[in-house]
Design a protein around this motif. Structure first.
Motif, PDB file in Angstrom:
ATOM      1  N   GLY A 309      11.975  57.390  49.365  1.00  0.00           N
ATOM      2  CA  GLY A 309      13.132  58.343  49.050  1.00  0.00           C
ATOM      3  C   GLY A 309      14.302  57.890  49.420  1.00  0.00           C
ATOM      4  O   GLY A 309      15.406  58.634  49.504  1.00  0.00           O
ATOM      5  N   TRP A 310      14.435  56.532  50.081  1.00  0.00           N
ATOM      6  CA  TRP A 310      15.682  56.082  50.698  1.00  0.00           C
ATOM      7  C   TRP A 310      16.706  55.909  49.715  1.00  0.00           C
ATOM      8  O   TRP A 310      16.692  55.345  48.671  1.00  0.00           O
ATOM      9  N   SER A 311      17.857  56.430  50.013  1.00  0.00           N
ATOM     10  CA  SER A 311      19.065  56.333  48.951  1.00  0.00           C
ATOM     11  C   SER A 311      20.391  56.746  49.574  1.00  0.00           C
ATOM     12  O   SER A 311      20.241  56.756  51.097  1.00  0.00           O
ATOM     13  N   CYS A 312      21.481  56.266  49.010  1.00  0.00           N
ATOM     14  CA  CYS A 312      22.533  56.625  49.337  1.00  0.00           C
ATOM     15  C   CYS A 312      23.900  56.979  48.254  1.00  0.00           C
ATOM     16  O   CYS A 312      23.382  56.408  47.377  1.00  0.00           O
ATOM     17  N   ASP A 313      24.993  56.941  48.536  1.00  0.00           N
ATOM     18  CA  ASP A 313      26.023  56.779  47.604  1.00  0.00           C
ATOM     19  C   ASP A 313      26.194  55.545  46.987  1.00  0.00           C
ATOM     20  O   ASP A 313      25.902  54.641  47.750  1.00  0.00           O
ATOM     21  N   ASN A 314      26.432  55.295  45.857  1.00  0.00           N
ATOM     22  CA  ASN A 314      26.719  54.051  45.168  1.00  0.00           C
ATOM     23  C   ASN A 314      25.778  53.049  45.471  1.00  0.00           C
ATOM     24  O   ASN A 314      25.867  52.069  46.177  1.00  0.00           O
ATOM     25  N   VAL A 315      24.505  53.371  45.402  1.00  0.00           N
ATOM     26  CA  VAL A 315      23.052  52.760  45.654  1.00  0.00           C
ATOM     27  C   VAL A 315      22.800  51.957  44.534  1.00  0.00           C
ATOM     28  O   VAL A 315      22.922  52.309  43.067  1.00  0.00           O
ATOM     29  N   SER A 316      22.319  50.710  44.611  1.00  0.00           N
ATOM     30  CA  SER A 316      21.555  49.787  43.679  1.00  0.00           C
ATOM     31  C   SER A 316      20.582  49.312  44.630  1.00  0.00           C
ATOM     32  O   SER A 316      20.453  48.890  45.570  1.00  0.00           O
ATOM     33  N   TYR A 317      19.282  49.051  43.760  1.00  0.00           N
ATOM     34  CA  TYR A 317      18.142  48.404  44.244  1.00  0.00           C
ATOM     35  C   TYR A 317      17.913  47.050  43.515  1.00  0.00           C
ATOM     36  O   TYR A 317      18.068  46.943  42.267  1.00  0.00           O
ATOM     37  N   THR A 318      17.913  45.891  44.351  1.00  0.00           N
ATOM     38  CA  THR A 318      17.696  44.571  43.644  1.00  0.00           C
ATOM     39  C   THR A 318      16.519  44.006  44.228  1.00  0.00           C
ATOM     40  O   THR A 318      15.491  44.732  44.993  1.00  0.00           O
ATOM     41  N   ASP A 319      16.057  42.862  43.640  1.00  0.00           N
ATOM     42  CA  ASP A 319      15.085  41.990  44.157  1.00  0.00           C
ATOM     43  C   ASP A 319      15.215  41.729  45.674  1.00  0.00           C
ATOM     44  O   ASP A 319      14.201  41.174  46.433  1.00  0.00           O
ATOM     45  N   PHE A 320      16.425  41.766  46.127  1.00  0.00           N
ATOM     46  CA  PHE A 320      16.842  41.331  47.569  1.00  0.00           C
ATOM     47  C   PHE A 320      16.554  42.717  48.399  1.00  0.00           C
ATOM     48  O   PHE A 320      15.737  42.562  49.501  1.00  0.00           O
ATOM     49  N   GLY A 321      16.876  43.467  47.943  1.00  0.00           N
ATOM     50  CA  GLY A 321      16.886  44.827  48.763  1.00  0.00           C
ATOM     51  C   GLY A 321      17.801  46.064  48.262  1.00  0.00           C
ATOM     52  O   GLY A 321      17.876  46.056  47.129  1.00  0.00           O
ATOM     53  N   LEU A 322      18.245  46.988  49.200  1.00  0.00           N
ATOM     54  CA  LEU A 322      18.822  48.041  48.832  1.00  0.00           C
ATOM     55  C   LEU A 322      20.249  47.813  48.844  1.00  0.00           C
ATOM     56  O   LEU A 322      20.799  47.429  50.336  1.00  0.00           O
ATOM     57  N   HIS A 323      21.211  47.738  48.039  1.00  0.00           N
ATOM     58  CA  HIS A 323      22.722  47.477  48.201  1.00  0.00           C
ATOM     59  C   HIS A 323      23.494  48.844  48.296  1.00  0.00           C
ATOM     60  O   HIS A 323      23.381  49.718  47.159  1.00  0.00           O
ATOM     61  N   ALA A 324      24.400  48.879  49.119  1.00  0.00           N
ATOM     62  CA  ALA A 324      25.275  50.120  49.387  1.00  0.00           C
ATOM     63  C   ALA A 324      26.630  49.768  49.449  1.00  0.00           C
ATOM     64  O   ALA A 324      27.223  49.058  50.379  1.00  0.00           O
ATOM     65  N   GLN A 325      27.365  50.380  48.641  1.00  0.00           N
ATOM     66  CA  GLN A 325      28.738  50.281  48.486  1.00  0.00           C
ATOM     67  C   GLN A 325      29.529  51.422  49.267  1.00  0.00           C
ATOM     68  O   GLN A 325      29.467  52.647  49.039  1.00  0.00           O
ATOM     69  N   PHE A 326      30.387  51.060  50.218  1.00  0.00           N
ATOM     70  CA  PHE A 326      31.028  52.123  51.084  1.00  0.00           C
ATOM     71  C   PHE A 326      31.891  52.902  50.526  1.00  0.00           C
ATOM     72  O   PHE A 326      32.460  52.722  49.459  1.00  0.00           O
ATOM     73  N   ASN A 327      32.092  54.105  51.096  1.00  0.00           N
ATOM     74  CA  ASN A 327      33.061  55.203  50.593  1.00  0.00           C
ATOM     75  C   ASN A 327      34.038  55.317  51.704  1.00  0.00           C
ATOM     76  O   ASN A 327      34.011  55.014  52.981  1.00  0.00           O
ATOM     77  N   ASP A 328      35.373  55.286  51.264  1.00  0.00           N
ATOM     78  CA  ASP A 328      36.556  55.539  52.176  1.00  0.00           C
ATOM     79  C   ASP A 328      36.346  56.968  53.147  1.00  0.00           C
ATOM     80  O   ASP A 328      36.523  57.845  52.141  1.00  0.00           O
ATOM     81  N   ALA A 329      35.962  56.993  54.160  1.00  0.00           N
ATOM     82  CA  ALA A 329      35.664  58.110  54.693  1.00  0.00           C
ATOM     83  C   ALA A 329      37.216  59.066  55.440  1.00  0.00           C
ATOM     84  O   ALA A 329      37.002  59.981  55.821  1.00  0.00           O
ATOM     85  N   GLY A 330      38.010  58.199  55.249  1.00  0.00           N
ATOM     86  CA  GLY A 330      39.401  58.853  55.763  1.00  0.00           C
ATOM     87  C   GLY A 330      39.559  58.289  57.261  1.00  0.00           C
ATOM     88  O   GLY A 330      38.521  57.682  57.783  1.00  0.00           O
ATOM     89  N   SER A 331      40.654  58.395  57.705  1.00  0.00           N
ATOM     90  CA  SER A 331      40.815  58.086  59.058  1.00  0.00           C
ATOM     91  C   SER A 331      40.732  56.697  59.295  1.00  0.00           C
ATOM     92  O   SER A 331      40.425  56.116  60.537  1.00  0.00           O
ATOM     93  N   GLY A 332      41.086  55.779  58.073  1.00  0.00           N
ATOM     94  CA  GLY A 332      40.651  54.303  58.384  1.00  0.00           C
ATOM     95  C   GLY A 332      39.460  53.933  58.603  1.00  0.00           C
ATOM     96  O   GLY A 332      39.280  52.995  59.206  1.00  0.00           O
ATOM     97  N   LYS A 333      38.345  54.358  58.162  1.00  0.00           N
ATOM     98  CA  LYS A 333      36.985  54.360  58.413  1.00  0.00           C
ATOM     99  C   LYS A 333      36.002  54.176  57.346  1.00  0.00           C
ATOM    100  O   LYS A 333      36.407  55.133  56.257  1.00  0.00           O
ATOM    101  N   TRP A 334      34.903  53.442  57.093  1.00  0.00           N
ATOM    102  CA  TRP A 334      33.993  53.463  55.988  1.00  0.00           C
ATOM    103  C   TRP A 334      32.723  54.071  56.476  1.00  0.00           C
ATOM    104  O   TRP A 334      32.230  54.241  57.562  1.00  0.00           O
ATOM    105  N   ARG A 335      32.082  54.714  55.263  1.00  0.00           N
ATOM    106  CA  ARG A 335      30.969  55.596  55.573  1.00  0.00           C
ATOM    107  C   ARG A 335      29.951  55.466  54.530  1.00  0.00           C
ATOM    108  O   ARG A 335      30.475  55.920  53.389  1.00  0.00           O
TER     109      ARG A 335
END
Length: 466
Positions: A309-335
């Motif tokens: 069930g592991w997932s996140c926003d902007n996720v893709s699953y590759t032969d290497f592993g789980l790839h997650a693209q960050f969202n701009d959480a505001g206040s100058g930080k990624w999440r």
């Protein structure tokens, strides 16, 4: 109904007359017992489409078999849309909807109905493709006594009618029921046909060979020296069958605890933690057994075992592993948090922290300076991990090893998580050169007995070039 009421009235009069008879006289009747119709079944889909000007005759059954009067009365709720005659023949008049209903001639008991949708034009079938949903034996063959479930696909996709009839053109070799289930009877070439009923004269064919079964006389199962991990899903036993070339499907398999591991044709399906004994029995009566242990608390999530069930926003699953693209959480930080989805208070994710005390993840392209806290809630005790922070070890290949000491937070050895998240947050924007570079890759998430075990494992991976 009027006739029925008159019959009751006449019966009442007879009863009155009888009470006036002399007591010594006995009442005798010569009328046979009447059995009402209690079941009417239409052999048709819940909705019946018909083109304007088309006819269709209902196929139906009446029960019970010993019903006295099996005559059925048909009616249409809107004859201006479609009519029905006494034989069940439906005639489409104009575009619209109407219910065609059936009741016994007596007027009470069973009933049946179907929604008829009259449409301007019927899209006829052009092709029927048949496939086998039941896999053949390990040898790739179907044998005598095998059951094969066939499925049909009618093309084009927007065809009007789904109703089909299954027929065996070689009933001495294999039969087929109304749902497309085939029973193999004896060696030979089998030919199954699936007919459409839209006047297109289109049918699909499925041909295969039924092989004669050569029974296994005995078998040997190699012992399993290591415990199994539940997230690997399945495990194929190492079995040797005698004589060589014998039909593997002739062996009967059984698990002493199907809640731990199920078995079919020598392939295990892992379902829960614990130990079970797998028994194989040949037609000769000879048996072979192996003990299987699914290690309590051991999890591996990766590209090979799957991510569960592991997932996140902007996720893709590759032969290497789980790839997650960050969202701009505001206040100058990624999440972009890792979340184990699909769990709740009634559908939990169990852990055994008494044996496997830590959770670890190997993550690439994740700079230091942010948070990777564990946010987890136990459904049994209500214990919250209270944003358990991990230890981070930067590795020689540029990846980082994160270790969460979960056993330190949960006093109960066995927990069932209703919430289980890893917060990957508060990464300063300036740690990445741009939006396209703001991502991280997870090679695996696993449980380990100790933090030292996790470190030793990842060091061995790097040394092996993984």
């Amino acid at each position: 109904m009027k006739q029925y009421i008159n019959i009751l009235a006449a019966s009442g009069m007879a009863l009155v007359a009888l009470t006036g008879c002399e007591k010594e006289k006995l009442l005798t009747t010569d009328y046979p017992e009447a059995f009402p119709t209690t079941e009417i079944t239409f052999k048709v889909s819940e909705e019946l489409p018909l083109g304007v000007g088309m006819d269709s005759t209902l196929v139906y059954t009446v029960g019970p078999e010993l019903a006295t009067n099996k005559t059925i009365i048909f009616s249409s709720s809107d004859p201006s849309v479609a009519t029905v005659d006494p034989t069940g023949k439906i005639s489409a008049v104009k575009v619209g909807e109407t219910y065609i209903s059936a009741v016994p001639e007596l007027g009470f008991g069973a009933n049946a109905s179907v929604l008829v949708k009259v449409i301007e034009k019927v899209i006829k079938a052009e092709e029927v493709v048949l496939t086998a949903k039941t896999e053949p034996s390990e040898e790739g063959y179907y044998y005598e006594t095998d059951e094969i479930q066939l499925a049909n696909e009618i093309l084009p996709a927007d065809h009007t009618y789904n109703y089909v009839t299954w027929t065996s053109l070689t009933p001495e070799v294999a039969t087929v029921d109304e749902n497309g289930k085939v029973l193999c009877l004896k060696e030979g070439d089998a030919h199954i046909r699936c007919h459409t009923h839209d006047h297109s004269n289109v049918a699909g064919d499925y041909k295969f060979h039924v092989y004669k079964m050569q029974e296994v006389e005995e078998m040997e199962i190699a012992p399993i020296s290591e415990p199994l991990c539940i997230t690997q899903g399945s495990y194929k036993l190492d079995v040797t069958y005698y004589p060589t070339g014998a039909t593997i499907g002739s062996v009967t398999w059984e698990s002493s605890d199907p809640t731990v591991v199920d078995v079919k044709r020598g392939v295990l399906t892992l379902k829960g933690w614990g130990t079970a004994t797998i028994t194989a029995t040949a037609p000769s009566g000879k048996m072979a057994m192996v003990t299987v242990t699914v290690e309590s608390g051991w999890y591996i999530w990766d590209a090979n075992f799957g991510w569960g069930g592991w997932s996140c926003d902007n996720v893709s699953y590759t032969d290497f592993g789980l790839h997650a693209q960050f969202n701009d959480a505001g206040s100058g930080k990624w999440r972009n948090d890792l979340k184990y989805t699909g769990i709740s208070a009634t559908n939990t994710l169990p852990f055994d922290w008494s044996t496997y005390k830590v959770l670890a993840a190997r993550i690439f392209h994740l700079p230091s300076g942010g948070n990777a806290n564990m946010d987890a809630v136990d459904a049994i005790s209500g214990t919250n991990s209270n944003n358990l922070r991990p230890t981070r070890t930067d590795l020689s290949d540029g990846s980082a090893l994160y270790i969460w000491a979960a056993a330190d937070k949960y006093s109960n050895a066995y927990t069932e998580m209703r919430i289980f998240n890893l917060k990957i947050a508060d990464i300063p924007n300036d740690r990445y050169s741009g939006v396209n570079e703001a991502y991280y890759d997870v090679k695996w998430i696993r449980t380990f007995k100790t933090a030292d075990d996790a470190k030793a494992f990842v060091e061995a991976e790097i040394a092996a070039g993984n």
